[in-house]
Design an enzyme around this catalytic site. Structure first.
Site, mmCIF file in Angstrom:
data_model
loop_
_atom_site.group_PDB
_atom_site.id
_atom_site.type_symbol
_atom_site.label_atom_id
_atom_site.label_comp_id
_atom_site.label_asym_id
_atom_site.label_seq_id
_atom_site.Cartn_x
_atom_site.Cartn_y
_atom_site.Cartn_z
ATOM 1 N N ARG A 112 91.013 26.125 -3.228
ATOM 2 C CA ARG A 112 90.649 27.437 -3.746
ATOM 3 C C ARG A 112 89.191 27.412 -4.185
ATOM 4 O O ARG A 112 88.736 26.448 -4.809
ATOM 5 C CB ARG A 112 91.545 27.841 -4.916
ATOM 6 N N GLU B 108 85.097 34.897 -2.292
ATOM 7 C CA GLU B 108 85.355 35.152 -0.873
ATOM 8 C C GLU B 108 86.056 36.481 -0.613
ATOM 9 O O GLU B 108 86.004 37.004 0.506
ATOM 10 C CB GLU B 108 86.184 34.019 -0.272
ATOM 11 N N HIS C 185 88.137 30.006 5.241
ATOM 12 C CA HIS C 185 89.526 29.855 4.778
ATOM 13 C C HIS C 185 90.481 29.718 5.967
ATOM 14 O O HIS C 185 91.494 30.410 6.063
ATOM 15 C CB HIS C 185 89.927 31.055 3.911
#
Length: 331
Positions: A233, A262, A294
């Site tokens: 994360r 993000e 991601h």
């Protein structure tokens, strides 16, 4: 019943439609759930969301007003959902508590090796028929030390990879993993792990206790030539502090598959827009930094498991059953 799925990638759409066929109709949207798009869900009892959808107070209120009663999150992380508000509104929320740990662990290792061996720079050069080796020297990982923060299923999978390369293993977690101990891992305080590791990888969840776990002090403790990888994360790293350290010429390489700001960026095409995030804009200019959007989880195996579990969560909800995936129970 028609289920509305937000933030669906083009590769993901046929897998979702195939899995849900014969159970429920599902309409896949490539837009993410935000305050602006929440009204689209009106009339849908069940929606499905991705990790970059924002389910704060206003969004949840709009959903509840429109008749949504169940949120099926297609991810393990759920920090994007205000669970207290969901519970207050009488909404059910469920997540995917498990999917292939190998997808993320293998990608984390790939990021580390890519920055170590300067793969991206080398590929760009050869496309221009520049075959020089200047600036491309990397290091053997054999005999060096890997520091694994978080030794759950993903951290264990990464540990097995590092062990296969002949690395020394340091770990940090609230509980020790016997499988990692069997591989020779030594659990140490995180400060010692920072100071002694040549490769540091993050596999802990984002919680108040781990928010900016890698802060300015932690970064200063690391070796100047360390490799730092984050596929967990973005909020685990103080990005501004990382940029400051990179400006000083520190670190062999940094591989980031996540970024603390993000949301509203990752999974979207921003190539024709002005970059408003100065920190991210500066971050991607460093030659020893590799940023991906991601995608560590993004294998056909992991995504298939995520979709199957999401379907199971929906079927449990419609049947009045409750599983360990439920974050907020049906009221």
């Amino acid at each position: 019943m028609e289920i509305l799925a937000f933030g669906v990638q083009s590769d993901e759409k046929p897998l979702i439609q195939k899995a849900f066929a014969g159970h429920h109709d599902v309409r896949c949207l490539d837009v993410f759930l935000t305050e602006d798009t929440a009204p689209i869900a009106a009339g849908h009892e069940i929606i499905s969301t991705s990790v970059n959808c924002g389910l704060g107070h206003q969004v949840l209120q709009t959903l509840a007003t429109g008749g949504t009663q169940m949120i099926a999150q297609r991810s393990t992380g759920f920090n994007n959902i205000d669970l207290d508000v969901a519970e207050r509104l009488g909404m059910t929320a469920a997540r995917v508590s498990y999917y292939s740990p190998y997808s993320v662990a293998e990608f984390a290792w790939t990021l580390g090796m890519a920055v170590n061996r300067r793969i991206v720079r080398a590929a760009i050069r050869t496309r221009d028929f520049d075959f020089r080796l200047d600036g491309l020297m990397g290091r053997d990982m054999h005999g060096r030390t890997a520091g694994v923060l978080g030794t759950g299923k993903i951290g264990e999978a990464f540990t097995r990879i590092a062990h296969g390369f002949g690395m020394n293993l340091l770990g940090w977690d609230v509980t020790e993993n016997p499988a990692c101990l069997d591989l020779g891992m030594k659990y140490v305080p995180k400060e010692q792990l920072f100071a002694e590791s040549d490769l540091i990888t993050l596999h802990v969840p984002l919680m108040p206790e781990t928010q900016r776990l890698i802060d300015a002090a932690a970064l200063r403790t690391m070796k100047d030539d360390a490799i730092l990888v984050n596929s967990s994360r973005g909020g685990l790293i103080d990005t501004a502090a990382l940029v400051d350290q990179l400006r000083e010429g520190r670190f062999t390489g940094v591989g980031l598959d996540v970024y603390e700001a993000e949301a509203g960026l990752f999974f979207l095409d921003k190539s024709l827009e002005a970059v408003e995030d100065d920190t991210l804009a500066r971050l991607v200019t460093f030659p020893n930094v590799l940023v991906t959007s991601h995608q560590a989880y993004y294998t056909v195996d992991a995504v298939g498991q995520i979709i199957d579990t999401t379907l199971a969560n929906v079927l449990d909800y419609t049947a009045g059953r409750r599983s360990d995936n439920v974050l907020v129970p049906r009221s």
